[in-house]
Design an enzyme around this catalytic site. Structure first.
Site, mmCIF file in Angstrom:
data_model
loop_
_atom_site.group_PDB
_atom_site.id
_atom_site.type_symbol
_atom_site.label_atom_id
_atom_site.label_comp_id
_atom_site.label_asym_id
_atom_site.label_seq_id
_atom_site.Cartn_x
_atom_site.Cartn_y
_atom_site.Cartn_z
ATOM 1 N N CYS A 73 32.063 30.707 34.578
ATOM 2 C CA CYS A 73 32.471 31.840 35.412
ATOM 3 C C CYS A 73 31.459 32.055 36.526
ATOM 4 C CB CYS A 73 32.591 33.108 34.565
ATOM 5 S SG CYS A 73 33.365 34.467 35.462
ATOM 6 N N TYR A 126 35.338 31.718 41.524
ATOM 7 C CA TYR A 126 35.892 32.368 42.719
ATOM 8 C C TYR A 126 34.968 32.246 43.919
ATOM 9 C CZ TYR A 126 33.154 35.988 40.230
ATOM 10 O OH TYR A 126 32.192 36.664 39.543
ATOM 11 N N TYR A 130 38.130 41.874 39.811
ATOM 12 C CA TYR A 130 36.763 41.911 39.288
ATOM 13 C C TYR A 130 36.807 41.702 37.775
ATOM 14 C CZ TYR A 130 35.589 43.392 43.919
ATOM 15 O OH TYR A 130 35.451 43.401 45.292
ATOM 16 N N SER A 131 35.957 40.807 37.301
ATOM 17 C CA SER A 131 35.879 40.576 35.849
ATOM 18 C C SER A 131 35.318 41.829 35.185
ATOM 19 C CB SER A 131 34.931 39.416 35.529
ATOM 20 O OG SER A 131 35.249 38.291 36.281
ATOM 21 N N GLU A 168 36.879 30.383 35.160
ATOM 22 C CA GLU A 168 37.251 31.386 36.165
ATOM 23 C C GLU A 168 36.178 31.366 37.247
ATOM 24 O OE1 GLU A 168 39.907 34.653 35.149
ATOM 25 O OE2 GLU A 168 38.087 35.860 35.352
#
Ligand code: FAD
Length: 403
Positions: free
Chosen positions: A361, A403, A182-183, A401
């Site tokens: 992101c 996901y 988790y960011s 980044e």
């Protein structure tokens, strides 16, 4: 022939200080160079042209007109200025030596990046001290802001890093669950600015099983979203990641493209830039957040973001892409990539400046269409996006980044 140009380079270097840039150009004719009032530095294969900041766009157009292709753009650092002024004109020059490292590259990464202070075998046990809903009434799904107390251990982190969480229990095969990343959504000082907490922004994964038609909830995201305030022993590890760090450069232009929980690292950047006070970091550049969400009630951290945009209009620009409410120029849904198309010219102009960083992101799907837009935008300027992107990456100016 180049001696006088180099002498000119030396004197103009003094005049322009750090506001000089080196264009490395392929396929430029000899005539094209000598007609120039700029200061070419030759090396085999490519030509290097020193351009004052004020003439960057004009020179770019001139190069394109002459059939040249810009391979890289770098600031003329102090060291490379010396090289340019003193190297014999007919000697090949190295393009990628430490001497030629761009200023951005040299300053891009903060020092002392903490990584893997805690590992899966020896996790940090955090205590949840806050857990609240971020999606307003009428929005889609559940996204929670969670804060954990880390005052007891040695967990430290920087903005842009992630943390691993291992949910309790076992998977279908009877094995302990694997960690999920988790960011981190808070600055290194935490939401309470006392260096004692870490915050996350977690969407509960929810989907319909294509075989059974039943609703399935994600293991770790459900565990986190349902944590009670006061819950202890949340197994955390890390921090991990060096990809999304914020450059220490106070004058940087930071373009942030986010979808959904992709806002997490950008919240941390913006809090660091505008909400906190630091002796060693006083942001004076431009931060531009393009934030994609499905509906207005899904705008995570809406109030705070809008407050910052109002308070710092010269330094923070906030653009939403609300897919289920707004239409793009073609009448389709407004996604982050639609906004990138809308502002492609402006964004690309910014990307050509060495102090600009591009961050992406969130959902994986955002990357290909954005790449496509930049490919077209680069082409208009005679630039190959693949090469340009690689150079940005090398210079530590491109951070992705998804996901
Ligand atoms: P799981 O129980 O692990 O279920 C996931 C699985 O469900 C998938 O592997 C897939 O097999 C299946 N699945 C998922 N969707 C569907 C679908 N539509 N149809 C069919 N099957 C499906 N998440 C956040 O919420 N916030 C963050 O800040 C964040 N940051 C991240 C940073 C990084 C670097 C990475 C890699 C990921 C990040 N994530 C973040 C995602 C997070 O790590 C987890 O993947 C996410 O929470 C889901 O984990 P889970 O345990 O809830 O789901």
């Amino acid at each position: 022939m180049y001696g006088s140009s180099l002498a000119a380079s030396a004197s103009s270097t003094a005049a322009f200080g750090k506001r000089l840039f080196v264009y490395e150009v392929e396929g430029l004719s000899q005539n094209g160079q000598t007609e120039s009032t700029n200061y070419p530095i030759r090396r085999s294969g490519t030509t290097k042209i020193v351009v004052p900041y004020s003439r960057m766009n004009k020179e770019m157009r001139r190069i394109t007109r002459l059939g040249g292709k810009i391979v890289s753009i770098k600031p003329l650092s102090d060291d490379s200025q010396t090289t340019a002024a003193t190297a014999p004109s007919n000697q090949p020059q190295q393009s990628n030596t430490a001497k030629n490292k761009s200023m951005t590259q040299a300053k891009a990464k903060p020092k002392d990046i903490p990584v893997n202070i805690y590992r899966p075998k020896n996790p940090f046990m955090g205590k949840c001290v806050e857990n609240y809903e971020l999606v307003e009434e009428g929005g889609v799904g559940t996204v929670r802001h969670l804060t954990f107390d880390i005052s007891e251990g040695d967990l430290r982190y920087l903005e842009g890093q992630s943390i691993g969480i291992i949910p309790p229990g076992e998977d279908d095969r009877g094995k302990p669950h694997k960690l999920r990343l988790y960011s981190i959504a808070s600055t290194r000082h935490g939401d309470r600015v006392d260096d004692k907490t870490i915050s996350l922004c977690v969407r509960q994964l929810e989907y319909e099983d294509p075989d059974t038609g039943k609703t399935v909830y994600g293991v770790c995201s459900s565990y986190l979203c349902n944590l009670e305030e006061g819950a202890e022993n949340v197994a955390m590890m890390g921090p991990v990641g060096k990809e999304m760090l914020l450059p220490p450069d106070e004058d940087a232009t930071i373009i942030m493209l986010a979808t959904g929980t992709g806002i997490a690292p950008f919240r941390a950047y913006l809090w660091r830039m505008f909400k906190e006070q630091h002796e060693d970091y006083k942001f004076k550049g431009l931060a531009w957040l393009i934030f994609g969400i499905p509906k207005t009630p899904n705008i995570l951290y809406k109030e705070e973001l809008e407050e910052l945009a109002q308070k710092y209009p010269d330094n923070f620009r906030l653009t939403y892409a609300i897919s289920r409410e707004q239409k793009n120029a073609d009448g389709g849904k407004m996604y982050v990539q639609s906004r990138v198309i809308e502002y492609a010219d402006q964004i690309f102009e910014m990307l050509q400046k060495p102090k600009t960083h591009l961050y992406m992101c969130g959902l994986k799907g955002m990357e290909p269409p954005i790449n496509e837009t930049f490919t077209e935008e680069a082409q208009k300027r005679g630039i190959n996006w693949d090469d340009f992107r690689k150079q940005m990456k090398k210079d530590d100016r491109l951070h992705i980044e998804v996901y």
